[in-house]
Design a protein around this motif. Structure first.
Motif, PDB file in Angstrom:
ATOM      1  N   ASP A 174      -3.971   2.933  -5.134  1.00  0.00           N
ATOM      2  CA  ASP A 174      -3.896   1.465  -5.079  1.00  0.00           C
ATOM      3  C   ASP A 174      -5.275   0.828  -5.193  1.00  0.00           C
ATOM      4  N   ILE A 175      -6.264   1.426  -4.553  1.00  0.00           N
ATOM      5  CA  ILE A 175      -7.611   0.845  -4.560  1.00  0.00           C
ATOM      6  C   ILE A 175      -8.183   0.829  -5.974  1.00  0.00           C
TER       7      ILE A 175
ATOM      8  N   THR B 151      -0.075  10.896  -6.396  1.00  0.00           N
ATOM      9  CA  THR B 151      -1.222  11.368  -5.636  1.00  0.00           C
ATOM     10  C   THR B 151      -2.478  11.044  -6.436  1.00  0.00           C
ATOM     11  N   PHE B 152      -3.623  11.160  -5.782  1.00  0.00           N
ATOM     12  CA  PHE B 152      -4.864  10.877  -6.491  1.00  0.00           C
ATOM     13  C   PHE B 152      -5.094  11.887  -7.618  1.00  0.00           C
TER      14      PHE B 152
ATOM     15  N   LEU C 181     -14.262   6.749   8.077  1.00  0.00           N
ATOM     16  CA  LEU C 181     -14.566   6.834   6.651  1.00  0.00           C
ATOM     17  C   LEU C 181     -16.044   6.665   6.342  1.00  0.00           C
TER      18      LEU C 181
ATOM     19  N   THR D 181      -0.544   4.443  -1.841  1.00  0.00           N
ATOM     20  CA  THR D 181      -1.351   5.606  -2.180  1.00  0.00           C
ATOM     21  C   THR D 181      -2.804   5.178  -2.309  1.00  0.00           C
ATOM     22  N   TRP D 182      -3.732   6.155  -2.188  1.00  0.00           N
ATOM     23  CA  TRP D 182      -5.142   5.848  -2.394  1.00  0.00           C
ATOM     24  C   TRP D 182      -5.400   5.297  -3.798  1.00  0.00           C
TER      25      TRP D 182
ATOM     26  N   HIS E 218       0.847  -1.208   0.000  1.00  0.00           N
ATOM     27  CA  HIS E 218       0.000   0.000   0.000  1.00  0.00           C
ATOM     28  C   HIS E 218       0.878   1.251   0.000  1.00  0.00           C
TER      29      HIS E 218
ATOM     30  N   ARG F 188      -0.351   3.626   4.489  1.00  0.00           N
ATOM     31  CA  ARG F 188       0.375   3.855   3.247  1.00  0.00           C
ATOM     32  C   ARG F 188       1.871   4.022   3.509  1.00  0.00           C
TER      33      ARG F 188
END
Length: 304
Positions: free
Chosen positions: A100-101, A236-237, A123, A97-98, A95, A185
């Protein structure tokens, strides 16, 4: 198709499509979840849960659509062809970074059942998507500090009970239970603070994996070990939305789950706990070496 646009404009378009896609699919999702809430019986769940999962699967497929429309990322993916949609899987990944999802959803969608994540309790308050996670039975876990756990050991039982309840629901229809064993992360600062023995990974946490295996291990067909590598650095996202991720590498392998892991008591049995830690540490050593090899390897032909 829109890769000729500047990154900011591509990012704005991708974000707008993500929001519209989410709002569109959340309408039927929330309607069906109300049926399940009003009629909390296994017979109803057996009919409604596959429909809820199908809605989420279509949401992911549409996300893959806007990703192809707005991005020119090269996807280098291996190891997904032997997966079967009808089985239960325990999925583990590194894991960073976001993103990854979205990566895991993109490469595994319709190859295995819908990924169900263990999420932090906070969340659930994320607008719209928090309710969607609740409707899909994503388990929400409370994070307790080490000091709080020392003062109130009974808090550990809360997460164990949450895991048991979630896994009881997952056992009804084929499900992929997702876990990031690092628990957070990866960053260089966290890596230094942990004195991690791994070059590219944080230390793995065994508790969630052990609890999931204890709760429904006999259901799992195998462990899916996914390794995600961003050769140009974890994005980053917003960088991901703007198409500024030149290449994403994913390697997936299926591993057998030792039968004894499905019956052992991780909390009370010190010998079992030591055995489990050795197994997970070897898994992490292999993953660390794989990441190093992938970062040092020349670019491969893109697919997926």
């Amino acid at each position: 198709m829109l890769s000729f646009l500047p990154p900011f404009l591509r990012g704005a378009i991708a974000f707008a499509l993500l929001v519209l896609n989410t709002l569109f699919w959340c309408a039927p999702l929330f309607a069906l979840s109300l049926v399940k809430l009003a009629l909390p019986f296994d017979a109803v769940r057996l009919r409604v849960d596959p429909l809820l999962n199908a809605i989420a699967t279509h949401w992911i497929a549409c996300n893959s659509g806007w990703m192809r429309l707005t991005q020119r990322t090269h996807w280098d993916v291996e190891g997904v062809d032997a997966l079967r949609y009808a089985d239960w899987y325990l999925v583990n990944a590194n894991h960073q970074t976001w993103v990854d999802i979205f990566v895991l959803q993109h490469v595994l969608n319709r190859r295995i059942p819908l990924l169900k994540f263990f999420l932090k309790q906070q969340l659930i308050y994320v607008p719209v998507i928090g309710l969607a996670w609740w409707a899909l039975d994503f388990p929400f876990m409370r994070r307790h500090s080490k000091a709080a756990l020392r003062a109130r050991p009974e808090l550990r039982e809360q997460d164990r009970e949450t895991t048991r309840r979630a896994c009881a629901k997952f056992a009804l229809v084929p499900t992929s239970v997702m876990n990031f064993a690092e628990g957070t992360r990866f960053t260089a600062a966290k890596h230094r603070a942990q004195h991690s023995p791994y070059r590219h990974l944080l230390k793995p946490k065994a508790g969630a994996l052990a609890l999931a295996l204890n709760a429904m291990g006999e259901r799992f067909h195998s462990l899916i070990d996914a390794t995600i590598v961003y050769p140009d650095g974890a994005p980053t996202f917003w960088q991901f939305l703007g198409g500024r991720v030149p290449r994403i590498v994913v390697r997936v392998r299926q591993l057998p789950i030792p039968p004894e892991f499905c019956a052992g008591d991780y909390t009370a049995d010190a010998a079992f706990r030591a055995t489990f830690h050795r197994w997970l540490e070897q898994l992490w050593l292999d993953k660390d070496a794989q990441i190093g090899a992938l970062l040092g390897a020349p670019g491969a032909a893109a697919h997926a």
